[in-house]
Motif scaffolding. Structure first.
Motif, PDB file in Angstrom:
ATOM      1  N   TYR A   1      79.829 -64.381  28.500  1.00  0.00           N
ATOM      2  CA  TYR A   1      81.065 -64.886  29.334  1.00  0.00           C
ATOM      3  C   TYR A   1      81.798 -66.114  29.101  1.00  0.00           C
ATOM      4  O   TYR A   1      82.899 -66.196  29.267  1.00  0.00           O
ATOM      5  N   ILE A   2      80.984 -67.019  28.331  1.00  0.00           N
ATOM      6  CA  ILE A   2      81.497 -68.254  28.339  1.00  0.00           C
ATOM      7  C   ILE A   2      82.293 -68.753  26.894  1.00  0.00           C
ATOM      8  O   ILE A   2      81.990 -67.993  25.929  1.00  0.00           O
ATOM      9  N   ASP A   3      83.228 -69.563  26.846  1.00  0.00           N
ATOM     10  CA  ASP A   3      84.165 -69.747  25.689  1.00  0.00           C
ATOM     11  C   ASP A   3      83.444 -70.842  24.918  1.00  0.00           C
ATOM     12  O   ASP A   3      83.378 -72.291  25.485  1.00  0.00           O
ATOM     13  N   THR A   4      82.638 -70.909  23.954  1.00  0.00           N
ATOM     14  CA  THR A   4      81.870 -72.122  23.111  1.00  0.00           C
ATOM     15  C   THR A   4      83.029 -72.897  22.488  1.00  0.00           C
ATOM     16  O   THR A   4      82.481 -73.807  21.648  1.00  0.00           O
ATOM     17  N   LYS A   5      84.171 -72.653  22.466  1.00  0.00           N
ATOM     18  CA  LYS A   5      85.219 -73.620  21.782  1.00  0.00           C
ATOM     19  C   LYS A   5      85.580 -74.883  22.589  1.00  0.00           C
ATOM     20  O   LYS A   5      85.863 -75.861  22.259  1.00  0.00           O
ATOM     21  N   ILE A   6      84.973 -74.911  23.976  1.00  0.00           N
ATOM     22  CA  ILE A   6      85.054 -75.731  24.762  1.00  0.00           C
ATOM     23  C   ILE A   6      83.765 -77.061  24.577  1.00  0.00           C
ATOM     24  O   ILE A   6      82.601 -76.586  24.674  1.00  0.00           O
ATOM     25  N   THR A   7      83.879 -78.369  24.495  1.00  0.00           N
ATOM     26  CA  THR A   7      82.888 -79.375  24.244  1.00  0.00           C
ATOM     27  C   THR A   7      81.666 -79.030  25.206  1.00  0.00           C
ATOM     28  O   THR A   7      80.644 -79.014  24.818  1.00  0.00           O
ATOM     29  N   ASN A   8      82.105 -79.034  26.656  1.00  0.00           N
ATOM     30  CA  ASN A   8      81.054 -79.217  27.549  1.00  0.00           C
ATOM     31  C   ASN A   8      80.485 -77.695  27.529  1.00  0.00           C
ATOM     32  O   ASN A   8      79.295 -77.679  28.132  1.00  0.00           O
ATOM     33  N   HIS A   9      81.005 -76.770  27.431  1.00  0.00           N
ATOM     34  CA  HIS A   9      80.251 -75.509  27.073  1.00  0.00           C
ATOM     35  C   HIS A   9      79.180 -75.421  26.272  1.00  0.00           C
ATOM     36  O   HIS A   9      78.077 -74.938  26.267  1.00  0.00           O
ATOM     37  N   ILE A  10      79.542 -76.034  24.996  1.00  0.00           N
ATOM     38  CA  ILE A  10      78.530 -76.353  23.756  1.00  0.00           C
ATOM     39  C   ILE A  10      77.204 -77.209  24.244  1.00  0.00           C
ATOM     40  O   ILE A  10      76.340 -76.821  24.227  1.00  0.00           O
ATOM     41  N   ARG A  11      77.888 -78.266  25.210  1.00  0.00           N
ATOM     42  CA  ARG A  11      76.779 -79.080  25.669  1.00  0.00           C
ATOM     43  C   ARG A  11      75.795 -78.208  26.429  1.00  0.00           C
ATOM     44  O   ARG A  11      74.629 -78.498  26.620  1.00  0.00           O
ATOM     45  N   LEU A  12      76.594 -77.436  27.339  1.00  0.00           N
ATOM     46  CA  LEU A  12      75.595 -76.629  28.515  1.00  0.00           C
ATOM     47  C   LEU A  12      74.757 -75.707  27.657  1.00  0.00           C
ATOM     48  O   LEU A  12      73.619 -75.422  28.158  1.00  0.00           O
ATOM     49  N   LEU A  13      75.167 -74.888  26.739  1.00  0.00           N
ATOM     50  CA  LEU A  13      74.501 -74.198  25.728  1.00  0.00           C
ATOM     51  C   LEU A  13      73.368 -74.662  25.188  1.00  0.00           C
ATOM     52  O   LEU A  13      72.044 -74.375  25.368  1.00  0.00           O
ATOM     53  N   ILE A  14      73.259 -76.214  24.794  1.00  0.00           N
ATOM     54  CA  ILE A  14      72.144 -76.798  24.389  1.00  0.00           C
ATOM     55  C   ILE A  14      71.216 -77.108  25.362  1.00  0.00           C
ATOM     56  O   ILE A  14      70.012 -77.070  25.239  1.00  0.00           O
ATOM     57  N   VAL A  15      71.767 -77.304  26.568  1.00  0.00           N
ATOM     58  CA  VAL A  15      70.887 -77.653  27.807  1.00  0.00           C
ATOM     59  C   VAL A  15      70.063 -76.353  28.095  1.00  0.00           C
ATOM     60  O   VAL A  15      68.681 -76.155  28.141  1.00  0.00           O
ATOM     61  N   LEU A  16      70.786 -75.088  27.946  1.00  0.00           N
ATOM     62  CA  LEU A  16      70.035 -73.744  28.311  1.00  0.00           C
ATOM     63  C   LEU A  16      69.053 -73.493  27.295  1.00  0.00           C
ATOM     64  O   LEU A  16      67.848 -72.875  27.430  1.00  0.00           O
ATOM     65  N   LEU A  17      69.238 -73.642  26.121  1.00  0.00           N
ATOM     66  CA  LEU A  17      68.651 -73.510  24.912  1.00  0.00           C
ATOM     67  C   LEU A  17      67.305 -74.313  24.796  1.00  0.00           C
ATOM     68  O   LEU A  17      66.262 -73.867  24.435  1.00  0.00           O
ATOM     69  N   VAL A  18      67.475 -75.577  25.091  1.00  0.00           N
ATOM     70  CA  VAL A  18      66.241 -76.429  25.094  1.00  0.00           C
ATOM     71  C   VAL A  18      65.369 -76.129  26.202  1.00  0.00           C
ATOM     72  O   VAL A  18      64.033 -75.994  26.221  1.00  0.00           O
ATOM     73  N   CYS A  19      65.825 -75.553  27.514  1.00  0.00           N
ATOM     74  CA  CYS A  19      65.097 -75.154  28.662  1.00  0.00           C
ATOM     75  C   CYS A  19      64.512 -73.796  28.292  1.00  0.00           C
ATOM     76  O   CYS A  19      62.989 -73.895  28.350  1.00  0.00           O
ATOM     77  N   LEU A  20      65.039 -72.923  27.611  1.00  0.00           N
ATOM     78  CA  LEU A  20      64.371 -71.696  27.269  1.00  0.00           C
ATOM     79  C   LEU A  20      63.262 -71.781  26.257  1.00  0.00           C
ATOM     80  O   LEU A  20      62.237 -71.315  26.321  1.00  0.00           O
ATOM     81  N   SER A  21      63.827 -72.569  25.142  1.00  0.00           N
ATOM     82  CA  SER A  21      62.870 -72.711  24.038  1.00  0.00           C
ATOM     83  C   SER A  21      61.465 -73.565  24.622  1.00  0.00           C
ATOM     84  O   SER A  21      60.544 -73.274  23.970  1.00  0.00           O
ATOM     85  N   THR A  22      61.734 -74.583  25.728  1.00  0.00           N
ATOM     86  CA  THR A  22      60.639 -75.399  26.154  1.00  0.00           C
ATOM     87  C   THR A  22      59.750 -74.558  26.821  1.00  0.00           C
ATOM     88  O   THR A  22      58.338 -74.496  26.738  1.00  0.00           O
ATOM     89  N   GLU A  23      60.276 -73.603  27.643  1.00  0.00           N
ATOM     90  CA  GLU A  23      59.443 -72.390  28.463  1.00  0.00           C
ATOM     91  C   GLU A  23      58.278 -71.824  27.459  1.00  0.00           C
ATOM     92  O   GLU A  23      57.463 -71.241  27.789  1.00  0.00           O
ATOM     93  N   ILE A  24      59.334 -71.077  26.525  1.00  0.00           N
ATOM     94  CA  ILE A  24      58.483 -70.302  25.759  1.00  0.00           C
ATOM     95  C   ILE A  24      57.531 -70.912  24.791  1.00  0.00           C
ATOM     96  O   ILE A  24      56.411 -70.549  24.830  1.00  0.00           O
ATOM     97  N   THR A  25      57.818 -72.102  24.266  1.00  0.00           N
ATOM     98  CA  THR A  25      56.762 -72.742  23.413  1.00  0.00           C
ATOM     99  C   THR A  25      55.483 -73.267  24.541  1.00  0.00           C
ATOM    100  O   THR A  25      54.279 -73.251  24.171  1.00  0.00           O
ATOM    101  N   ALA A  26      55.853 -73.564  25.637  1.00  0.00           N
ATOM    102  CA  ALA A  26      54.919 -74.016  26.809  1.00  0.00           C
ATOM    103  C   ALA A  26      53.787 -72.771  26.827  1.00  0.00           C
ATOM    104  O   ALA A  26      52.745 -73.009  26.964  1.00  0.00           O
ATOM    105  N   LEU A  27      54.604 -71.635  27.097  1.00  0.00           N
ATOM    106  CA  LEU A  27      53.601 -70.455  27.334  1.00  0.00           C
ATOM    107  C   LEU A  27      52.806 -70.043  25.951  1.00  0.00           C
ATOM    108  O   LEU A  27      51.575 -69.826  25.966  1.00  0.00           O
ATOM    109  N   PHE A  28      53.228 -70.303  24.921  1.00  0.00           N
ATOM    110  CA  PHE A  28      52.554 -70.248  23.594  1.00  0.00           C
ATOM    111  C   PHE A  28      51.361 -71.381  23.432  1.00  0.00           C
ATOM    112  O   PHE A  28      50.152 -71.053  23.103  1.00  0.00           O
ATOM    113  N   LEU A  29      51.541 -72.638  23.742  1.00  0.00           N
ATOM    114  CA  LEU A  29      50.670 -73.629  23.847  1.00  0.00           C
ATOM    115  C   LEU A  29      49.450 -73.355  24.840  1.00  0.00           C
ATOM    116  O   LEU A  29      48.332 -73.643  24.547  1.00  0.00           O
ATOM    117  N   ILE A  30      49.951 -73.029  26.048  1.00  0.00           N
ATOM    118  CA  ILE A  30      48.955 -72.464  26.954  1.00  0.00           C
ATOM    119  C   ILE A  30      48.091 -71.447  26.654  1.00  0.00           C
ATOM    120  O   ILE A  30      46.878 -71.501  26.955  1.00  0.00           O
TER     121      ILE A  30
END
Length: 217
Positions: A26-55
């Protein structure tokens, strides 16, 4: 590995995944803050997935290092979002670089790479909350009530409870406090983590919904 993920997945990981999927639809990634928010969400998700793998591979020391790096990125991006807003742009020249420098020094010289960097989390959280409260009071003093009705205000508010709630727990650097049972088998850290993340990702979803509605008007 799949069975391990299914049996060990928690509410926070589900919230991150659902919010990211909702964002991508639903979001428009042409807006700068939306891109930043996307990066935040990707960081959070990749961290959680990697943590499960490490555990799963019993690499528990690496989990602390992973989360230390993750929160440095996470907090820095939120500070960029806040300080790049129209109200906070004067802070951008020194706040974000200073925080990143503090986080790197803490990682290399103080709390180290073998454990979670509590002070990096707390420092970034306090910086964000202090600036957010300062901007809110400034606009309230100037009777700029329109500021509080903006969709961007929802975005800026989104991580506030997350920062405050977990900082309350992390500032003591006490495993005993985190493991305190508050009712039945629920630990203090688990309760706080779920509570603040529901507010955090709920606010992000609300922001996405309003952004979609504004775009369609």
């Amino acid at each position: 590995m799949i069975d391990f993920i299914v049996t060990n997945i928690n509410l926070t990981q589900v919230l991150v995944l659902v919010t990211l999927v909702y964002f991508l639809f639903y979001i428009d990634t042409k807006i700068t803050n939306h891109i930043r928010l996307l990066i935040v969400l990707l960081v959070c998700l990749s961290t959680e997935i990697t943590a499960l793998f490490l555990i799963h591979n019993d690499s528990y020391e690496a989990v602390g290092f992973l989360y230390s790096i993750s929160i440095l990125f996470h907090h820095a991006i939120w500070l960029i979002i806040l300080t790049n807003s129209e109200m906070g742009k004067n802070f951008i020249k020194f706040v974000v670089p200073a925080y990143i420098l503090f986080g790197l020094l803490n990682l290399c010289l103080f709390e180290g790479i073998h454990s979670f960097n509590y002070y990096t989390f707390v420092m970034g959280a306090l910086l964000y909350v202090a600036i957010f409260i300062g901007l809110s009071f400034k606009n309230l003093k100037e009777e700029n009530l329109h500021f509080f009705q903006l969709n961007d205000y929802i975005l800026l508010f989104a991580p506030v409870m997350f920062f405050l709630g977990l900082s309350f727990n992390f500032c003591f650097r006490s495993h005993e406090l985190s493991a305190t049972i508050i009712f039945k088998d629920v630990k203090l850290y688990t309760f706080l983590n779920y509570f603040v993340n529901i507010i955090y990702y709920g606010a992000v979803v609300t922001y996405i919904q309003k952004s979609k509605r504004i775009r369609n008007e």
